[in-house]
Motif scaffolding. Structure first.
Motif, PDB file in Angstrom:
ATOM      1  N   ARG A 102       0.880  -1.174   0.000  1.00 42.77           N
ATOM      2  CA  ARG A 102       0.000   0.000   0.000  1.00 42.77           C
ATOM      3  C   ARG A 102       0.910   1.214   0.000  1.00 42.77           C
ATOM      4  O   ARG A 102       1.758   1.333   0.870  1.00 42.77           O
ATOM      5  CB  ARG A 102      -0.895   0.015   1.236  1.00 42.77           C
ATOM      6  CG  ARG A 102      -1.831  -1.177   1.311  1.00 42.77           C
ATOM      7  CD  ARG A 102      -2.613  -1.196   2.614  1.00 42.77           C
ATOM      8  NE  ARG A 102      -3.595  -0.127   2.682  1.00 42.77           N
ATOM      9  CZ  ARG A 102      -4.814  -0.167   2.157  1.00 42.77           C
ATOM     10  NH1 ARG A 102      -5.195  -1.234   1.501  1.00 42.77           N
ATOM     11  NH2 ARG A 102      -5.644   0.837   2.289  1.00 42.77           N
ATOM     12  N   MET A 103       0.729   2.072  -0.968  1.00 46.41           N
ATOM     13  CA  MET A 103       1.600   3.249  -1.037  1.00 46.41           C
ATOM     14  C   MET A 103       0.830   4.470  -1.506  1.00 46.41           C
ATOM     15  O   MET A 103      -0.154   4.359  -2.237  1.00 46.41           O
ATOM     16  CB  MET A 103       2.796   2.980  -1.932  1.00 46.41           C
ATOM     17  CG  MET A 103       2.454   2.649  -3.362  1.00 46.41           C
ATOM     18  SD  MET A 103       3.796   1.844  -4.214  1.00 46.41           S
ATOM     19  CE  MET A 103       3.842   0.277  -3.396  1.00 46.41           C
ATOM     20  N   ALA A 104       1.297   5.599  -1.039  1.00 44.92           N
ATOM     21  CA  ALA A 104       0.677   6.864  -1.416  1.00 44.92           C
ATOM     22  C   ALA A 104       1.026   7.206  -2.859  1.00 44.92           C
ATOM     23  O   ALA A 104       2.091   6.841  -3.360  1.00 44.92           O
ATOM     24  CB  ALA A 104       1.161   7.976  -0.488  1.00 44.92           C
ATOM     25  N   TRP A 105       0.134   7.907  -3.506  1.00 43.96           N
ATOM     26  CA  TRP A 105       0.398   8.427  -4.836  1.00 43.96           C
ATOM     27  C   TRP A 105       1.358   9.612  -4.692  1.00 43.96           C
ATOM     28  O   TRP A 105       1.253  10.380  -3.729  1.00 43.96           O
ATOM     29  CB  TRP A 105      -0.902   8.883  -5.501  1.00 43.96           C
ATOM     30  CG  TRP A 105      -1.789   7.734  -5.828  1.00 43.96           C
ATOM     31  CD1 TRP A 105      -2.763   7.191  -5.045  1.00 43.96           C
ATOM     32  CD2 TRP A 105      -1.767   6.957  -7.020  1.00 43.96           C
ATOM     33  NE1 TRP A 105      -3.349   6.126  -5.672  1.00 43.96           N
ATOM     34  CE2 TRP A 105      -2.758   5.964  -6.894  1.00 43.96           C
ATOM     35  CE3 TRP A 105      -1.003   7.000  -8.174  1.00 43.96           C
ATOM     36  CZ2 TRP A 105      -3.008   5.022  -7.890  1.00 43.96           C
ATOM     37  CZ3 TRP A 105      -1.252   6.063  -9.173  1.00 43.96           C
ATOM     38  CH2 TRP A 105      -2.243   5.096  -9.022  1.00 43.96           C
ATOM     39  N   PRO A 106       2.286   9.791  -5.605  1.00 38.20           N
ATOM     40  CA  PRO A 106       3.288  10.846  -5.457  1.00 38.20           C
ATOM     41  C   PRO A 106       2.724  12.257  -5.293  1.00 38.20           C
ATOM     42  O   PRO A 106       3.276  13.062  -4.557  1.00 38.20           O
ATOM     43  CB  PRO A 106       4.107  10.755  -6.744  1.00 38.20           C
ATOM     44  CG  PRO A 106       3.877   9.390  -7.246  1.00 38.20           C
ATOM     45  CD  PRO A 106       2.505   8.991  -6.795  1.00 38.20           C
ATOM     46  N   HIS A 107       1.614  12.563  -5.954  1.00 39.62           N
ATOM     47  CA  HIS A 107       1.091  13.929  -5.921  1.00 39.62           C
ATOM     48  C   HIS A 107      -0.279  14.033  -5.255  1.00 39.62           C
ATOM     49  O   HIS A 107      -0.949  15.045  -5.380  1.00 39.62           O
ATOM     50  CB  HIS A 107       1.039  14.503  -7.342  1.00 39.62           C
ATOM     51  CG  HIS A 107       2.378  14.472  -8.014  1.00 39.62           C
ATOM     52  ND1 HIS A 107       3.412  15.280  -7.618  1.00 39.62           N
ATOM     53  CD2 HIS A 107       2.852  13.704  -9.008  1.00 39.62           C
ATOM     54  CE1 HIS A 107       4.466  15.029  -8.362  1.00 39.62           C
ATOM     55  NE2 HIS A 107       4.147  14.070  -9.216  1.00 39.62           N
ATOM     56  N   ALA A 110      -3.159  12.575   0.213  1.00 39.61           N
ATOM     57  CA  ALA A 110      -4.395  12.516   0.994  1.00 39.61           C
ATOM     58  C   ALA A 110      -5.400  11.518   0.422  1.00 39.61           C
ATOM     59  O   ALA A 110      -6.340  11.135   1.092  1.00 39.61           O
ATOM     60  CB  ALA A 110      -5.038  13.900   1.073  1.00 39.61           C
ATOM     61  N   GLY A 111      -5.195  11.114  -0.839  1.00 40.68           N
ATOM     62  CA  GLY A 111      -6.143  10.205  -1.484  1.00 40.68           C
ATOM     63  C   GLY A 111      -5.962   8.760  -1.049  1.00 40.68           C
ATOM     64  O   GLY A 111      -5.111   8.421  -0.229  1.00 40.68           O
ATOM     65  N   GLU A 112      -6.806   7.904  -1.599  1.00 39.47           N
ATOM     66  CA  GLU A 112      -6.707   6.478  -1.324  1.00 39.47           C
ATOM     67  C   GLU A 112      -5.350   5.964  -1.817  1.00 39.47           C
ATOM     68  O   GLU A 112      -4.898   6.345  -2.889  1.00 39.47           O
ATOM     69  CB  GLU A 112      -7.822   5.722  -2.046  1.00 39.47           C
ATOM     70  CG  GLU A 112      -9.193   5.980  -1.470  1.00 39.47           C
ATOM     71  CD  GLU A 112      -9.338   5.414  -0.067  1.00 39.47           C
ATOM     72  OE1 GLU A 112      -8.898   4.272   0.186  1.00 39.47           O
ATOM     73  OE2 GLU A 112      -9.892   6.130   0.794  1.00 39.47           O
ATOM     74  N   PRO A 113      -4.727   5.076  -1.070  1.00 38.88           N
ATOM     75  CA  PRO A 113      -3.423   4.565  -1.507  1.00 38.88           C
ATOM     76  C   PRO A 113      -3.561   3.597  -2.686  1.00 38.88           C
ATOM     77  O   PRO A 113      -4.624   3.021  -2.906  1.00 38.88           O
ATOM     78  CB  PRO A 113      -2.903   3.835  -0.273  1.00 38.88           C
ATOM     79  CG  PRO A 113      -4.131   3.421   0.466  1.00 38.88           C
ATOM     80  CD  PRO A 113      -5.138   4.523   0.209  1.00 38.88           C
TER      81      PRO A 113
END
Length: 128
Positions: A102-107, A110-113
């Motif tokens: 599970r990882m964050a989107w680069p930009h 705050a959104g869903e991973p």
């Protein structure tokens, strides 16, 4: 796409399970390609889990080096060649492990991973 993060996760997951380098990444061409192009091992891509699109990924290659298979979404579809690898092995030497990144989107932190599922097919000769 968090390409660098995907490649780091793939590399770390593979190295935790295998003493051999990551030789093949299987999955849809986009996801597997992102991992392969950013990976220091420069693995082959088993495109769309279809032998016709990736003639360089052979059963002997998979038996010797294994593969990391990645996908998104529910269910656990299995590439036919990897299924044959499992059936031929009969559980004698092939080690299978699976997990999820599970990882964050680069930009858009705050959104869903981004959620990516993976399964490692590790030959006994490479198993940690």
């Amino acid at each position: 796409w968090p390409q660098a993060a995907l490649a780091r996760e793939a590399q770390a997951s593979w190295q935790a399970l295998s003493t051999c380098r990551l030789d093949t990444v299987a999955g849809d061409y986009w996801l597997a390609g992102l991992i392969a192009t950013a990976s220091p091992d420069e693995p082959a891509v088993f495109i769309t889990q279809d032998e016709r699109y990736s003639p360089w990924v052979t059963l002997p290659r998979l038996q010797a080096h294994g593969a990391l298979w990645v996908w998104q979404g529910d269910g656990v579809p299995e590439p036919p060649l990897l299924g044959r690898l499992r059936a031929q092995d009969g559980g004698a030497g092939l080690r299978e492990h699976q997990g999820q990144w599970r990882m964050a989107w680069p930009h858009d932190h705050a959104g869903e991973p981004l959620v990516v599922h993976w399964r490692a097919y590790v030959p006994a000769a490479c198993a940690r």
